[in-house]
Design a protein around this motif. Sequence first.
Motif, PDB file in Angstrom:
ATOM      1  N   ALA A 287       0.840  -1.207   0.000  1.00 10.38           N
ATOM      2  CA  ALA A 287       0.000   0.000   0.000  1.00 10.38           C
ATOM      3  C   ALA A 287       0.870   1.249   0.000  1.00 10.38           C
ATOM      4  O   ALA A 287       0.581   2.234  -0.698  1.00 10.38           O
ATOM      5  CB  ALA A 287      -0.921  -0.009   1.213  1.00 10.38           C
ATOM      6  N   PHE A 288       1.958   1.212   0.786  1.00  8.26           N
ATOM      7  CA  PHE A 288       2.883   2.350   0.823  1.00  8.26           C
ATOM      8  C   PHE A 288       3.602   2.523  -0.511  1.00  8.26           C
ATOM      9  O   PHE A 288       3.665   3.628  -1.068  1.00  8.26           O
ATOM     10  CB  PHE A 288       3.898   2.152   1.949  1.00  8.26           C
ATOM     11  N   LEU A 289       4.121   1.434  -1.053  1.00  7.35           N
ATOM     12  CA  LEU A 289       4.888   1.505  -2.306  1.00  7.35           C
ATOM     13  C   LEU A 289       4.011   1.919  -3.484  1.00  7.35           C
ATOM     14  O   LEU A 289       4.501   2.533  -4.435  1.00  7.35           O
ATOM     15  CB  LEU A 289       5.547   0.154  -2.587  1.00  7.35           C
ATOM     16  N   ASN A 290       2.719   1.616  -3.415  1.00 11.26           N
ATOM     17  CA  ASN A 290       1.807   1.979  -4.493  1.00 11.26           C
ATOM     18  C   ASN A 290       1.129   3.326  -4.255  1.00 11.26           C
ATOM     19  O   ASN A 290       0.197   3.694  -4.976  1.00 11.26           O
ATOM     20  CB  ASN A 290       0.746   0.892  -4.676  1.00 11.26           C
ATOM     21  N   GLY A 291       1.595   4.049  -3.231  1.00  6.75           N
ATOM     22  CA  GLY A 291       1.105   5.404  -3.004  1.00  6.75           C
ATOM     23  C   GLY A 291      -0.274   5.504  -2.392  1.00  6.75           C
ATOM     24  O   GLY A 291      -0.891   6.570  -2.417  1.00  6.75           O
ATOM     25  N   LYS A 292      -0.757   4.419  -1.780  1.00  7.48           N
ATOM     26  CA  LYS A 292      -2.082   4.459  -1.153  1.00  7.48           C
ATOM     27  C   LYS A 292      -2.026   5.096   0.231  1.00  7.48           C
ATOM     28  O   LYS A 292      -3.013   5.700   0.687  1.00  7.48           O
ATOM     29  CB  LYS A 292      -2.653   3.039  -1.044  1.00  7.48           C
ATOM     30  N   ILE A 293      -0.905   4.922   0.921  1.00  7.37           N
ATOM     31  CA  ILE A 293      -0.707   5.518   2.238  1.00  7.37           C
ATOM     32  C   ILE A 293       0.743   5.964   2.340  1.00  7.37           C
ATOM     33  O   ILE A 293       1.611   5.455   1.621  1.00  7.37           O
ATOM     34  CB  ILE A 293      -1.019   4.518   3.391  1.00  7.37           C
ATOM     35  N   ASP A 294       1.016   6.931   3.227  1.00  6.42           N
ATOM     36  CA  ASP A 294       2.409   7.290   3.483  1.00  6.42           C
ATOM     37  C   ASP A 294       2.930   6.438   4.638  1.00  6.42           C
ATOM     38  O   ASP A 294       2.203   5.631   5.222  1.00  6.42           O
ATOM     39  CB  ASP A 294       2.575   8.790   3.746  1.00  6.42           C
ATOM     40  N   LEU A 295       4.199   6.628   4.978  1.00 11.26           N
ATOM     41  CA  LEU A 295       4.823   5.764   5.973  1.00 11.26           C
ATOM     42  C   LEU A 295       4.229   5.975   7.360  1.00 11.26           C
ATOM     43  O   LEU A 295       4.108   5.029   8.144  1.00 11.26           O
ATOM     44  CB  LEU A 295       6.333   6.023   5.995  1.00 11.26           C
ATOM     45  N   VAL A 296       3.860   7.203   7.688  1.00  9.91           N
ATOM     46  CA  VAL A 296       3.255   7.486   8.990  1.00  9.91           C
ATOM     47  C   VAL A 296       1.933   6.731   9.141  1.00  9.91           C
ATOM     48  O   VAL A 296       1.648   6.132  10.179  1.00  9.91           O
ATOM     49  CB  VAL A 296       3.039   8.998   9.171  1.00  9.91           C
TER      50      VAL A 296
ATOM     51  N   LEU B 103      12.595  15.966   7.360  1.00 11.91           N
ATOM     52  CA  LEU B 103      11.145  15.894   7.559  1.00 11.91           C
ATOM     53  C   LEU B 103      10.513  14.885   6.606  1.00 11.91           C
ATOM     54  O   LEU B 103       9.569  14.172   6.971  1.00 11.91           O
ATOM     55  CB  LEU B 103      10.517  17.273   7.349  1.00 11.91           C
ATOM     56  N   SER B 104      11.035  14.808   5.384  1.00  6.95           N
ATOM     57  CA  SER B 104      10.473  13.893   4.390  1.00  6.95           C
ATOM     58  C   SER B 104      10.750  12.437   4.736  1.00  6.95           C
ATOM     59  O   SER B 104      10.066  11.541   4.239  1.00  6.95           O
ATOM     60  CB  SER B 104      11.045  14.218   3.002  1.00  6.95           C
ATOM     61  N   GLU B 105      11.752  12.186   5.589  1.00  6.39           N
ATOM     62  CA  GLU B 105      11.995  10.816   6.057  1.00  6.39           C
ATOM     63  C   GLU B 105      10.819  10.303   6.875  1.00  6.39           C
ATOM     64  O   GLU B 105      10.557   9.098   6.927  1.00  6.39           O
ATOM     65  CB  GLU B 105      13.264  10.768   6.909  1.00  6.39           C
ATOM     66  N   ILE B 106      10.101  11.198   7.534  1.00  4.84           N
ATOM     67  CA  ILE B 106       8.992  10.793   8.407  1.00  4.84           C
ATOM     68  C   ILE B 106       7.866  10.184   7.589  1.00  4.84           C
ATOM     69  O   ILE B 106       7.342   9.112   7.917  1.00  4.84           O
ATOM     70  CB  ILE B 106       8.486  12.002   9.223  1.00  4.84           C
ATOM     71  N   THR B 107       7.472  10.840   6.511  1.00  7.35           N
ATOM     72  CA  THR B 107       6.360  10.361   5.689  1.00  7.35           C
ATOM     73  C   THR B 107       6.796   9.311   4.678  1.00  7.35           C
ATOM     74  O   THR B 107       5.956   8.643   4.075  1.00  7.35           O
ATOM     75  CB  THR B 107       5.699  11.524   4.947  1.00  7.35           C
TER      76      THR B 107
END
Length: 455
Positions: free
Chosen positions: A118-127, A431-435
């Motif tokens: 889901a993260f890799l396909n852009g459905k959710i961010d890492l947070v 900051l971008s490491e967080i998401t």
Amino acid sequence: MSKLSHQPRTIAAIATATGQGGVGIIRISGAKVPDIAIRLLGQLPPPRYAHYAQFKDAQGQLIDEGLALYFCKPHSFTGEHVLELQTHGSPIVLNLLLKHLLTMDVSIALPGEFSERAFLNGKIDLVKAEAIADLISASSEQAAHSAARSLQGVFSQQISQLVEQLIQLRVYIEATLNFPEEEIDLLSDHYLNSRFEPIEKTLMQIKLNATQGVLLRDGMQVVIAGEPNVGKSSLLNQLSGQDTAIVTDIPGTTRDILREHIHLDGLPLHIIDTAGLRATKDFVEQEGIRRAQAAISKADRILLVVDSKENDFKQYPSLFFEANPDLNKLTLIRNKIDLYQETPSLEKHETGYWVASISAKTGAGIELLRTHLKTCLGFSNTIENIFIARKRHLIALEKASIHFEQASIHWKNRISVELMAEELRLCQCALSEITGEFVADDLLGEIFRQFCIGK
């Protein structure tokens, strides 16, 4: 990019908890889902409709009957074709069905693989991905609500808004650097003053909220230490609200560390009752004391229990100091004030540590101590919209703060526009490491390995 993104395999896993239940769910995700649905169900169900079906094995023998739900790519949790099979919640039934699916060129999902896709396909961010795991493992109502806020995007939105402010500031600076003929003196530009201060305040507020979120998620380790028979186990029982530890008048009753998990207004506390610190030739008791010293050295807060006639820890046996305690984390507990008709109190000693006068037997002063622990650990349940957070988020925010502070120094001291621009770029990257906009493969692997299988 994670290695999983290069594996086109179709995956499946049991998505419900281990054990018997009314309903069990198997989730399948990948490019082969439509073909699997036709082979298993005889047809591809219409997307997003519950379809009644019989689930049969390769020999045509009925395994169970239930519901099938098909989600067409990209309108699914993973962003891939997804099929969910709802059966009766028998572990035998679920395992038989999963075993049958594995004969259709389907692989068992790795822990967290659905969420990672889901993260890799852009459905959710890492947070948001991390918030899913935190919501599942939440140990209090407040932690669950905070994890839900992160899942809804509260934390991500704050980070995104802050990054947008940085981008606007960087665009202005970079444009001026690229067009020197405009002859704008950036280091004395009033525009920067109107931009730096709000970003600094926002960054500080997010750090404060994230600190509270980490406390809600991870809690704090509080160690109760002291000589035998000073009331350590009684204090543990008072804080936990139950008879966790055996209490007797016999010295050395507690020979090993006892752990209890409690909540103070949503703050998880991992309380450790340790063996009494005293010189002994008993090998078992010596091992208990060694473990007590190890716990003391790692504690977030140390409650050193003494008889109420004592008011200074400096006279304490060397066994305590051999543990290398951080005295900034020390609260001296003057116990048994009921024997001397004292009133519960909390005050700061002239040398810096705190002194709490209580009675673990009667409970006098326990609420005072609870409030004191929350204050010492920096927890406040009055902050609105607390989101769940992790230590890696705090590390990234601290890196961002350091780079932003350096950029501010370059600006305020009129040092270098180029260095100021570079520090702002590094701040944005942190900051971008967080998401997860910028994240290493090994970090992704570490994060998703902590998820349960089927999520």
